[in-house]
Design a protein around this motif. Structure first.
Motif, mmCIF file in Angstrom:
data_model
loop_
_atom_site.group_PDB
_atom_site.id
_atom_site.type_symbol
_atom_site.label_atom_id
_atom_site.label_comp_id
_atom_site.label_asym_id
_atom_site.label_seq_id
_atom_site.Cartn_x
_atom_site.Cartn_y
_atom_site.Cartn_z
ATOM 1 N N UNK A 61 2.912 4.558 -4.455
ATOM 2 C CA UNK A 61 1.969 4.926 -5.505
ATOM 3 C C UNK A 61 0.566 4.456 -5.124
ATOM 4 N N UNK A 62 -0.410 5.274 -5.410
ATOM 5 C CA UNK A 62 -1.807 4.885 -5.214
ATOM 6 C C UNK A 62 -2.194 4.001 -6.397
ATOM 7 N N UNK A 63 -1.722 2.767 -6.332
ATOM 8 C CA UNK A 63 -1.735 1.903 -7.507
ATOM 9 C C UNK A 63 -2.993 1.076 -7.667
ATOM 10 N N UNK A 64 -2.981 0.281 -8.731
ATOM 11 C CA UNK A 64 -4.116 -0.573 -9.033
ATOM 12 C C UNK A 64 -5.311 0.201 -9.561
ATOM 13 N N UNK B 73 -4.873 -12.858 -28.458
ATOM 14 C CA UNK B 73 -4.444 -12.192 -27.243
ATOM 15 C C UNK B 73 -5.349 -10.999 -26.955
ATOM 16 N N UNK B 74 -6.348 -11.167 -26.129
ATOM 17 C CA UNK B 74 -7.215 -10.032 -25.814
ATOM 18 C C UNK B 74 -6.508 -9.045 -24.886
ATOM 19 N N UNK B 75 -7.097 -7.863 -24.750
ATOM 20 C CA UNK B 75 -6.583 -6.888 -23.791
ATOM 21 C C UNK B 75 -6.671 -7.468 -22.381
ATOM 22 N N UNK B 76 -5.821 -6.976 -21.515
ATOM 23 C CA UNK B 76 -5.887 -7.395 -20.120
ATOM 24 C C UNK B 76 -6.846 -6.458 -19.397
ATOM 25 N N UNK B 77 -7.976 -6.998 -19.015
ATOM 26 C CA UNK B 77 -9.024 -6.180 -18.391
ATOM 27 C C UNK B 77 -8.561 -5.722 -17.006
ATOM 28 N N UNK B 78 -8.414 -4.422 -16.844
ATOM 29 C CA UNK B 78 -7.920 -3.923 -15.568
ATOM 30 C C UNK B 78 -9.047 -3.671 -14.576
ATOM 31 N N UNK B 79 -10.157 -3.113 -15.081
ATOM 32 C CA UNK B 79 -11.207 -2.713 -14.144
ATOM 33 C C UNK B 79 -12.593 -2.711 -14.776
ATOM 34 N N UNK B 80 -12.741 -3.471 -15.840
ATOM 35 C CA UNK B 80 -14.030 -3.500 -16.506
ATOM 36 C C UNK B 80 -14.194 -2.380 -17.517
ATOM 37 N N UNK C 97 3.176 -5.615 -16.843
ATOM 38 C CA UNK C 97 2.648 -4.603 -15.914
ATOM 39 C C UNK C 97 1.542 -5.148 -15.012
ATOM 40 N N UNK C 98 0.867 -6.202 -15.488
ATOM 41 C CA UNK C 98 -0.343 -6.632 -14.779
ATOM 42 C C UNK C 98 -0.107 -6.953 -13.295
ATOM 43 N N UNK C 99 0.910 -7.807 -13.009
ATOM 44 C CA UNK C 99 1.090 -8.124 -11.579
ATOM 45 C C UNK C 99 1.391 -6.884 -10.739
ATOM 46 N N UNK C 100 2.139 -5.935 -11.292
ATOM 47 C CA UNK C 100 2.480 -4.738 -10.531
ATOM 48 C C UNK C 100 1.238 -3.884 -10.318
ATOM 49 N N UNK C 101 0.359 -3.890 -11.327
ATOM 50 C CA UNK C 101 -0.890 -3.137 -11.213
ATOM 51 C C UNK C 101 -1.796 -3.789 -10.170
ATOM 52 N N UNK C 102 -1.936 -5.105 -10.269
ATOM 53 C CA UNK C 102 -2.792 -5.833 -9.318
ATOM 54 C C UNK C 102 -2.258 -5.683 -7.893
ATOM 55 N N UNK C 103 -0.952 -5.606 -7.799
ATOM 56 C CA UNK C 103 -0.275 -5.486 -6.509
ATOM 57 C C UNK C 103 -0.347 -4.052 -5.966
ATOM 58 N N UNK C 104 -1.011 -3.193 -6.721
ATOM 59 C CA UNK C 104 -1.190 -1.775 -6.359
ATOM 60 C C UNK C 104 0.121 -0.999 -6.299
ATOM 61 N N UNK C 105 1.124 -1.516 -6.956
ATOM 62 C CA UNK C 105 2.389 -0.775 -7.034
ATOM 63 C C UNK C 105 2.394 0.151 -8.248
ATOM 64 N N UNK C 106 1.528 -0.142 -9.186
ATOM 65 C CA UNK C 106 1.512 0.673 -10.396
ATOM 66 C C UNK C 106 0.189 1.398 -10.552
ATOM 67 N N UNK C 107 0.299 2.699 -10.877
ATOM 68 C CA UNK C 107 -0.887 3.488 -11.196
ATOM 69 C C UNK C 107 -0.779 3.974 -12.637
#
Lengths: 643, 421
Positions: free
Chosen positions: B359-362, B87-94, B105-115
């Protein structure tokens, strides 16, 4: 501002010495007290009830009679002396032996979890690679077995004993005023069990630092708290240093983190090299313990006071030294006999370490502390604070707020402050001034305090003459009602005003507490409602209401309360419903259905299945249940929340 | 405007007259899962979760390209590279990778709801849990004697009277430091306890309730009278739903953990529209000195609980999502270097999570410099580059409309970092 306060105090205290000196005998002479309650229009019995409400955890049945018989002034004097025999209480405290341990002994018997863990790993009992993996229950069990094999206790047990004794003392001591004052001063010099590092030293703090000093000189109390391990840790002064820190003087090395790499230790050392002045205690000793927030000090005074108190720390405790471990070797090296010669002061658990002390000049509240003041300048500072006129006023107001009402009359506070200044901060004399003043007896003071959850619970069990065998059960209820005793996190202590205690959730729990207590649903808290009324069963619910409200709240005007409740109790439909429901309910098994019968007695162990007897039992059950309910409502009523 | 309490009173609802447990029909319609009839202006709600024990922010959100970190944590470092482990880390932004157990958390982050804010912490460098929590909750990092907590002050700054006793609620057994203070705040461990508790038959329960209500209604003490009224109103409000058999919306499944249950109850309160505006709860077990683990282990279990609980809450919130912002906080972070016990010790900065529509998410906000020794605080810890007060005050400002940050955080000047839109 400050200057004008001083002038007022100076002139007032001159005046006071003219007017009042004669009425204040020296310590050894008998008090000649005279309470002006008649001027306030109170009868002697009402005055007795007021005294009981202010200086006990609640009147027990018969207390008003006894007090009147003894004489109000005499009673108060004996409460101030606080040396009544407490044999009954002492035997109740027997099971809680560890509350008598010194901090040294506590350190040895109750080592903290990380230390036990390290030892267990070292002894090969626990494999460090297994921690956090696999079955946590097995791991905890292993650790427990190891702890027991070493004769160690769990800190939680120590704290439980400590809390149990608090509940028992408040409920049963004959020296009620001393118990209330212990609570008051503990809260004034609050330390908290939420701070793990100091938790184990809190029992000794209450026992040795607070309790013996509650009616003495304020300066003694202040000095004792300043030098206690609990306070030194809680407000961080034990780490405070005015000089670069010696290599071994890193608390994390002994206390905190396990398995720290040498490199990290070095990093921490570097961090501390600059000298670690910690202002927390110095600030709070002025703001909260002495002068008060408007006491006229500045941030510079705080910093300089912190410098004065550098080097005030904790002596080595227990076999491993605990927080004083760094100095254990030093002391061993120079020898206990040579400490003073080397500038150290060891006084019980307190240690002054000269190499940590900032020896430069300081100026606090305009007073100069010359260089090289050492330990003595700290003593001088605390004495100066203890005798400041702002302190006299701040402390007097706080005492009046606790024992008179939430907004004490400034005239009363002034009188008390004058006594404070005139008597070198003699708490006993301040308390005498308070009760000798008409303001103490005025209508604005009667029943104007809201009981804290602790006071409510204890006054209820006292009023019902309960037998408390599981004090912790009461503690849990008190917590639910909003007062987690000994766990108030901030150094301010619990606020002392009605608004703080009375909120929605808390109030609801007060009502629930009343119902649970009266219905015998609190394990280990037994009551006998009939015995309270000389085993006369009240003939009706109305009679129960009349009789028990007077028993529980003596000398109060209860007409309004009774008026409101009577129609409800007399509702024939309701009574019938209750009777009916009781009839339907199975015959009570004392064990299961304690709320119905409990210890009220007279119920045969097994009820023969004859309808006549069954009916008697049912009637009785209905009555008992009704009585419990009436008493529960009284305990939960607004009138009983006040004192 | 009709306040909630005014409404209850105006409705002439004398519940105790009917009997406890009886649910008036018109209120029964407003049961869980549906919004209230829109009689009241809905308020914004801020939910705070305190992660007690100090979360390792570097493992929760790992700067996985940092070679220094990799070297400092030989057995704890995880990679985002596929195939590097199961299980590697989930790459958020390189640059940053989310712990695999926080996939919720990933879908909420991708959806820009989570910062995420990284490098957040306190200006006071204490490594004591007690002190650091105390400072963060009082909101005054250099002053112990502050008598109020920042959430209590937030309640006071909402700018309107509490319409109900549920304006500030803590789902804990006793009131946390964050809620100390003069404004009403209530600690409730379990909503089901919020009632008169009697085992007797309904008639006597009813009589006790009626007795109390009458007594408190007539008492001469205003404090007791007002609070008594509030308490009975509150019971009535809570009785309109079947708390015990609550069914979350959208098939949301809360973990059966302390945090999951707390968030579930907060969700219930929000849906019941009882006037909740500031809520608090906490989660424990973050003090990972021993065998912190990687893909599995203590830390993985903890972040899994946190993320699953928050996701369930968010899913359950459904049409309320616009009104709610959730923010996590922890007293400090942990050492960059792992210790000799497969764990990490007390450090400085950590990271936190903010979830909400505004939230200024993603994005991972804040600054993290390469973790070489010279960049570390005291040569060992992730440096604090964002003061927790700047994030807390920005969320309170943008979401709750609290502008007076001088009162919210005394002796501090606001510097926002743009974590809210």
């Amino acid at each position: 501002m400050k200057a004008s306060v001083k002038i007022v105090f100076a002139s007032l205290s001159m005046l006071s010495s003219l007017v009042l000196t004669s009425s204040f005998p020296k310590d050894n002479e008998p008090y000649k007290l005279s309470f002006p309650y008649k001027h306030a229009g109170l009868t002697e019995r009402q005055a007795a009830a007021h005294l009981l409400s202010r200086f006990t955890y609640g009147a027990k049945s018969g207390d008003v009679d006894a007090l009147v018989k003894e004489g109000l002034e005499k009673w108060y004097q004996r409460q101030l002396d606080g040396d009544l025999s407490d044999k009954g209480l002492e035997s109740m405290l027997e099971p809680y032996k560890d509350i008598n341990l010194t901090n040294d002994e506590v350190q040895n018997k109750y080592p903290r979890q990380p230390k036990v863990l390290r030892m267990a790993i070292k002894d090969g009992v626990i494999n460090k690679d297994s921690i956090g993996k696999g079955d946590q229950k097995v791991y905890r069990k292993q650790l427990q077995v190891y702890r027991e094999s070493k004769g160690y206790g769990q800190e939680q047990d120590l704290l439980r004993q400590f809390i149990n004794q608090k509940v028992l003392r408040a409920t049963y001591t004959n020296n009620q005023l001393h118990e209330l004052l212990t609570d008051f001063w503990f809260n004034h010099f609050n330390v908290s069990l939420t701070k793990n590092q100091c938790a184990a030293y809190v029992p000794a703090f209450e026992r040795d630092v607070i309790r013996p000093n509650v009616t003495g000189k304020f300066s003694n109390l202040l000095m004792a708290t300043a030098k206690s391990p609990a306070m030194l840790i809680y407000l961080d002064n034990y780490t405070s240093s005015g000089k670069p820190v010696a290599t071994t003087d890193i608390d994390e090395m002994q206390m905190g983190m396990s398995g720290m790499k040498q490199r990290q230790v070095k990093a921490i050392k570097q961090r501390k090299q600059g000298g670690g002045l910690n202002e927390n205690y110095a600030r709070e000793v002025m703001e909260l313990h002495t002068l008060g927030v408007d006491g006229g000090y500045t941030q510079s005074d705080v910093t300089q006071a912190a410098r004065v108190l550098t080097g005030w720390t904790i002596a080595p405790l227990g076999e491993d030294g605990a927080y004083g471990a760094a100095f254990k070797k030093v002391i061993d090296r120079i020898g206990a006999a040579n400490l003073v010669k080397n500038g150290f002061i060891k006084d019980g658990d307190f240690l002054f370490v000269p190499t940590r002390h900032d020896n430069e000049e300081k100026i606090i509240l305009g007073k100069k502390f010359a260089p090289g003041g050492g330990y003595e300048e700290g003593v001088e500072l605390l004495n100066m604070l203890a005798h400041n006129s702002a302190t006299a006023k701040f402390i007097s107001k706080k005492i009046a707020t606790r024992f008179v009402n939430d907004q004490p009359d400034p005239k009363l506070v002034d009188k008390m402050a004058m006594t404070f200044l005139r008597t070198d901060g003699d708490i006993k004399q301040v308390l005498i001034t308070m009760v000798s003043a008409p303001e103490f007896w005025s209508a604005k003071s009667l029943r104007e305090k809201t009981k804290s959850p602790f006071e409510l619970a204890i006054s209820a069990v006292r009023g019902l003459d309960a037998q408390v065998t599981q004090p912790y059960q009461l503690y849990n209820w008190i917590n639910k009602m909003g007062q987690k005793m000994y766990y108030y996190q901030a150094p301010t202590g619990f606020p002392d005003r009605g608004q703080y205690w009375i909120n929605t959730g808390a109030l609801l729990n007060r009502m629930n507490f009343g119902l649970a207590l009266a219905a015998q649903r609190i394990p280990g808290v037994k009551i006998d409602l009939l015995a309270l009324n000389n085993n006369h069963e009240p003939e009706s619910s109305e009679a129960a209401l009349n009789t028990y409200s007077k028993l529980i709240m003596p000398e109060r005007d209860l007409s309004k309360t009774l008026e409101r409740l009577k129609p409800l109790l007399n509702d024939p439909e309701l009574t019938m419903k209750i009777a009916k429901a009781a009839e339907k309910a199975p015959v009570p098994q004392p064990k299961v259905n304690t709320m119905m019968a409990g210890e009220i007695g007279m119920m045969p162990e097994a009820i023969p299945d004859s309808s006549a007897k069954r009916k008697t039992a049912t009637t009785q059950k209905t009555n008992n249940s009704m009585l419990a309910q009436v008493v529960g409502v009284i305990i939960g009523s607004p009138e009983f929340q006040r004192k | 405007m009709t306040s909630r309490r005014g409404f209850i009173k105006g409705g002439g609802l004398a519940l105790f007259g009917i009997g406890i447990g009886g649910i008036p029909g018109f209120l029964a319609e407003a049961v869980a899962g549906t919004q209230s009839p829109g009689l009241f202006k809905r308020k914004k709600i801020m939910v705070c979760i305190f992660q007690r024990g100090a979360m390792d922010g570097l493992m929760a959100v790992t700067p996985f390209t940092d070679e220094y970190l990799k070297a400092a944590r030989p057995t704890l470092f995880m990679s985002a590279a596929k195939g590097s482990s199961e299980k590697p880390l989930i790459d958020l932004d390189g640059k940053f990778g989310l712990h695999p157990s926080m996939s919720a958390f990933e879908p909420m982050f991708r959806d820009k709801r989570m910062a995420i804010v990284h490098g957040i912490g306190s200006p006071n460098n204490t490594r004591s849990h007690f002190d650091a929590q105390d400072y963060m909750e009082s909101g005054t990092p250099f002053k112990k004697g502050t008598d109020s907590g920042w959430l209590n002050r937030a309640v006071g700054l909402l700018g309107h009277e509490a319409a109900t006793p549920f304006q500030g609620i803590s789902l804990t057994t006793s009131l946390p430091r964050s809620f100390y203070g003069d404004n009403a705040a209530v600690a409730i461990n379990n909503l089901q306890d919020f009632n008169l508790q009697m085992k007797g038959n309904p008639a006597s329960v009813n009589m006790a309730a009626k007795s109390f209500e009458d007594l408190y209604d007539q008492t001469s003490s205003n404090l007791l009278k007002e609070t008594g009224k509030e308490s009975f109103d509150a019971i009535k409000m809570l009785q309109k739903t079947d708390i015990k058999n609550y069914k979350p919306s959208n098939n949301a499944v809360y973990p059966n953990t302390a945090l999951g249950n707390s968030l579930k109850q907060i969700a219930q309160l929000i849906k019941m529209d009882v006037g909740l505006e500031v809520a608090f709860t906490e989660s424990g077990g973050w003090d990972t000195h021993f065998n912190q683990g990687k893909e599995t282990g203590i830390f993985a279990r903890n972040v899994n609980d946190l993320s699953e609980s928050m996701m369930a809450f968010w899913t359950d919130m459904e049409t309320f999502q616009d009104d709610v912002t959730v923010m996590t906080m922890t007293e400090f972070g942990r050492t960059v270097r792992q210790n000799g016990n497969g764990g990490t010790d007390h450090g400085r900065a950590s990271c936190n999570f903010i979830l909400g529509a505004g939230v200024n998410g993603g994005r991972v906000h804040g600054t993290i410099n390469p973790l070489s020794v010279e960049n570390l605080e005291d040569g060992r810890d992730l440096a604090v580059t964002t003061d927790f007060r700047s994030v807390f005050s920005e969320v309170a400002d943008k979401h709750l409309g609290i502008h007076n940050d001088k009162v919210l955080f005394p002796e501090w000047t606001s510097k926002t970092i743009g974590v809210m839109t």
